[in-house]
Design an enzyme around this catalytic site. Structure first.
Site, PDB file in Angstrom:
ATOM      1  CG  MET A   9      20.156 -53.331   4.591  1.00  0.00           C
ATOM      2  SD  MET A   9      18.514 -53.712   5.210  1.00  0.00           S
ATOM      3  CE  MET A   9      18.825 -53.943   6.935  1.00  0.00           C
ATOM      4  CG  ASN A  26      18.099 -63.139   5.538  1.00  0.00           C
ATOM      5  OD1 ASN A  26      17.293 -62.740   6.381  1.00  0.00           O
ATOM      6  ND2 ASN A  26      17.855 -63.117   4.240  1.00  0.00           N
ATOM      7  CG  HIS A  77      19.063 -60.175  -3.754  1.00  0.00           C
ATOM      8  ND1 HIS A  77      19.289 -61.521  -3.712  1.00  0.00           N
ATOM      9  CD2 HIS A  77      18.824 -59.785  -2.475  1.00  0.00           C
ATOM     10  CE1 HIS A  77      19.196 -61.947  -2.463  1.00  0.00           C
ATOM     11  NE2 HIS A  77      18.912 -60.915  -1.684  1.00  0.00           N
ATOM     12  CE  LYS A  85      22.999 -59.877  -2.639  1.00  0.00           C
ATOM     13  NZ  LYS A  85      23.574 -59.250  -1.432  1.00  0.00           N
TER      14      LYS A  85
HETATM   15  N1  LIG Z   1      22.094 -59.539   6.754  1.00  0.00           N
HETATM   16  C1  LIG Z   1      20.976 -59.109   6.195  1.00  0.00           C
HETATM   17  O1  LIG Z   1      19.872 -59.444   6.620  1.00  0.00           O
HETATM   18  C2  LIG Z   1      21.069 -58.180   5.033  1.00  0.00           C
HETATM   19  C3  LIG Z   1      22.286 -57.920   4.480  1.00  0.00           C
HETATM   20  N2  LIG Z   1      22.410 -56.998   3.494  1.00  0.00           N
HETATM   21  C4  LIG Z   1      23.765 -56.694   3.078  1.00  0.00           C
HETATM   22  O2  LIG Z   1      24.115 -55.433   3.652  1.00  0.00           O
HETATM   23  C5  LIG Z   1      25.030 -54.758   2.803  1.00  0.00           C
HETATM   24  C6  LIG Z   1      24.511 -53.359   2.491  1.00  0.00           C
HETATM   25  O3  LIG Z   1      23.330 -53.464   1.741  1.00  0.00           O
HETATM   26  P1  LIG Z   1      22.563 -52.151   1.260  1.00  0.00           P
HETATM   27  O4  LIG Z   1      22.249 -51.288   2.426  1.00  0.00           O
HETATM   28  O5  LIG Z   1      21.475 -52.598   0.380  1.00  0.00           O
HETATM   29  O6  LIG Z   1      23.714 -51.470   0.361  1.00  0.00           O
HETATM   30  P2  LIG Z   1      23.955 -49.913   0.064  1.00  0.00           P
HETATM   31  O7  LIG Z   1      24.923 -49.880  -1.065  1.00  0.00           O
HETATM   32  O8  LIG Z   1      22.664 -49.204  -0.053  1.00  0.00           O
HETATM   33  O9  LIG Z   1      24.658 -49.413   1.392  1.00  0.00           O
HETATM   34  C7  LIG Z   1      25.978 -49.695   1.731  1.00  0.00           C
HETATM   35  C8  LIG Z   1      26.516 -48.446   2.350  1.00  0.00           C
HETATM   36  O10 LIG Z   1      27.798 -48.715   2.883  1.00  0.00           O
HETATM   37  C9  LIG Z   1      28.553 -47.558   2.679  1.00  0.00           C
HETATM   38  N3  LIG Z   1      29.980 -47.803   2.784  1.00  0.00           N
HETATM   39  C10 LIG Z   1      30.833 -48.304   1.879  1.00  0.00           C
HETATM   40  N4  LIG Z   1      32.077 -48.301   2.368  1.00  0.00           N
HETATM   41  C11 LIG Z   1      32.000 -47.785   3.620  1.00  0.00           C
HETATM   42  C12 LIG Z   1      32.945 -47.502   4.641  1.00  0.00           C
HETATM   43  N5  LIG Z   1      34.235 -47.758   4.462  1.00  0.00           N
HETATM   44  N6  LIG Z   1      32.515 -46.978   5.799  1.00  0.00           N
HETATM   45  C13 LIG Z   1      31.223 -46.692   5.991  1.00  0.00           C
HETATM   46  N7  LIG Z   1      30.269 -46.910   5.055  1.00  0.00           N
HETATM   47  C14 LIG Z   1      30.667 -47.451   3.891  1.00  0.00           C
HETATM   48  C15 LIG Z   1      28.153 -47.073   1.291  1.00  0.00           C
HETATM   49  O11 LIG Z   1      28.447 -45.706   1.143  1.00  0.00           O
HETATM   50  P3  LIG Z   1      28.757 -45.125  -0.324  1.00  0.00           P
HETATM   51  O12 LIG Z   1      27.565 -45.433  -1.155  1.00  0.00           O
HETATM   52  O13 LIG Z   1      28.940 -43.668  -0.092  1.00  0.00           O
HETATM   53  O14 LIG Z   1      30.010 -45.784  -0.792  1.00  0.00           O
HETATM   54  C16 LIG Z   1      26.658 -47.300   1.327  1.00  0.00           C
HETATM   55  O15 LIG Z   1      25.959 -46.173   1.809  1.00  0.00           O
HETATM   56  C17 LIG Z   1      25.217 -55.654   1.586  1.00  0.00           C
HETATM   57  O16 LIG Z   1      26.365 -56.448   1.777  1.00  0.00           O
HETATM   58  C18 LIG Z   1      23.977 -56.537   1.603  1.00  0.00           C
HETATM   59  O17 LIG Z   1      24.149 -57.762   0.961  1.00  0.00           O
HETATM   60  C19 LIG Z   1      21.340 -56.323   2.997  1.00  0.00           C
HETATM   61  C20 LIG Z   1      20.096 -56.564   3.488  1.00  0.00           C
HETATM   62  C21 LIG Z   1      19.855 -57.532   4.539  1.00  0.00           C
HETATM   63  O1  LIG Z   2      21.855 -57.053  -0.796  1.00  0.00           O
HETATM   64  C1  LIG Z   2      20.701 -57.229  -0.335  1.00  0.00           C
HETATM   65  O2  LIG Z   2      19.777 -56.442  -0.559  1.00  0.00           O
HETATM   66  C2  LIG Z   2      20.472 -58.407   0.514  1.00  0.00           C
HETATM   67  N1  LIG Z   2      21.495 -59.140   0.837  1.00  0.00           N
HETATM   68  C3  LIG Z   2      21.510 -60.225   1.725  1.00  0.00           C
HETATM   69  C4  LIG Z   2      22.213 -61.418   1.140  1.00  0.00           C
HETATM   70  O3  LIG Z   2      23.177 -61.247   0.368  1.00  0.00           O
HETATM   71  O4  LIG Z   2      21.851 -62.544   1.467  1.00  0.00           O
HETATM   72  C5  LIG Z   2      20.207 -60.511   2.390  1.00  0.00           C
HETATM   73  C6  LIG Z   2      18.973 -60.018   1.720  1.00  0.00           C
HETATM   74  O5  LIG Z   2      18.481 -60.999   0.873  1.00  0.00           O
HETATM   75  C7  LIG Z   2      19.117 -58.687   1.029  1.00  0.00           C
END
Ligand SMILES: NC(=O)C1=CN([C@@H]2O[C@H](COP(=O)(O)OP(=O)(O)OC[C@H]3O[C@@H](n4cnc5c(N)ncnc54)[C@H](OP(=O)(O)O)[C@@H]3O)[C@@H](O)[C@H]2O)C=CC1
Ligand SMILES: O=C(O)C1=N[C@H](C(=O)O)C[C@H](O)C1
Length: 268
Positions: free
Chosen positions: A21, A131, A162, A166
């Protein structure tokens, strides 16, 4: 009339910048002319020191990815967070101290972190949404309406699917959909999975079930199952940019607002 604030480009920091993201947010921000002033990665991340734009395939940006959270927030109007649940408390603490608004989409937060969202909201605008898509915003209203209109003869079950990477379950979106349904149908009790001799379904239960696998970006279906008929309300995300777009829209809307908790309803 354009306010002076609207005339200057929005400045954001991205927390979780190296993730799926985070990279999507960076790419869309660059395309929209939003100024990225910080790109924060986890301690020890392989991305540390790399150009944020290059990592996100958005061209050279001149912003180094860094694990220094305080420095990453410097000069930002808003920090956009898609990271890990355990990284959110420190982000909230430092953003409140630095007077930076927060848009967080990170899911799997515990109750203590939810209280920290309230605490930070006493100092800066905070929007947390599991979301950030328009479609799920509408789905939660449709699900609540359907549950109310169909009444207690219809059982409600929520199924989410998912990708295999995840880390939290059920999804934050599924939990939020269940909350929306419970406003319309008080007394429904979430049940997470079933196994063994569970007996006939209790009319008060609402199953919330998580499927994990492959590269599914995020599907949510609210099933309403009644006598002789059933409704299935489904949202399918086909790319992550849709979430990033919603988060950036929220970031723009938070700039200049008073401290407090905001929701997607306030910014859509
Ligand atoms: N609200 C919405 O619409 C959506 C929400 N989400 C949520 O967003 C979150 C991230 O999803 P996604 O991008 O797929 O996950 P990823 O695992 O791809 O990305 C998460 C990132 O956060 C980093 N991270 C972890 N700890 C820290 C820290 N202390 N400081 C800075 N960065 C950190 C990780 O780095 P590293 O890998 O190096 O540890 C990783 O690069 C999840 O909780 C997901 O459920 C996702 C999609 C949509
Ligand atoms: O982890 C994801 O990828 C996503 N997480 C969110 C959630 O936990 O609801 C939103 C989206 O569906 C993608």
């Amino acid at each position: 009339m354009t306010t002076p604030e609207e005339a200057t480009p929005l400045k954001i920091a991205v927390h979780g910048a190296g993730g799926r993201m985070g990279q999507s947010v960076l790419r869309l921000a660059v395309a929209a002319g939003i100024q990225v002033v910080g790109a924060i990665v986890s301690r020890g991340s392989a991305h540390h020191g790399r150009d944020a734009g290059e990592v996100a395939a958005a061209g050279h940006l001149g912003v180094e990815m860094s694990d220094d959270l305080s420095a990453g927030l410097l000069g930002a109007d808003v920090v956009v967070d898609f990271s890990r649940a355990d990284a959110v408390p420190r982000l909230l603490q430092l953003a409140a101290r630095a007077n930076v608004a927060v848009v967080s989409g990170t899911t799997g937060l515990d109750e203590a972190t939810d209280r920290l969202l309230d605490e930070a909201a006493r100092h800066v605008p905070i929007l947390w949404a599991p979301n950030t898509s328009l479609g799920v915003h509408v789905l939660s209203q449709l699900a609540a309406d359907a549950a109310r209109l169909l009444g207690p003869d219809f059982d409600v079950e929520i199924v989410e699917t998912h990708h295999r990477a995840k880390v939290d379950a059920p999804s934050g979106t599924a939990v939020r959909l269940a909350q929306a349904v419970r406003v319309a149908r008080e007394g429904l009790r979430p049940v997470h999975g079933r196994q063994g001799l569970v007996g006939p379904r209790d009319p008060e239960e609402m199953g919330i079930l998580a499927i994990r696998g492959g590269d599914v970006i995020g599907d949510h279906t609210v099933h309403l199952l009644g006598p002789g008929e059933r409704l299935e309300l489904t949202h399918r995300a086909t790319n992550r940019d849709l979430f990033a777009r919603g988060a950036l829209r929220a970031a723009g809307a938070l700039r200049g607002r008073s401290p407090g908790r905001y929701t997607m309803s306030d910014v859509i």
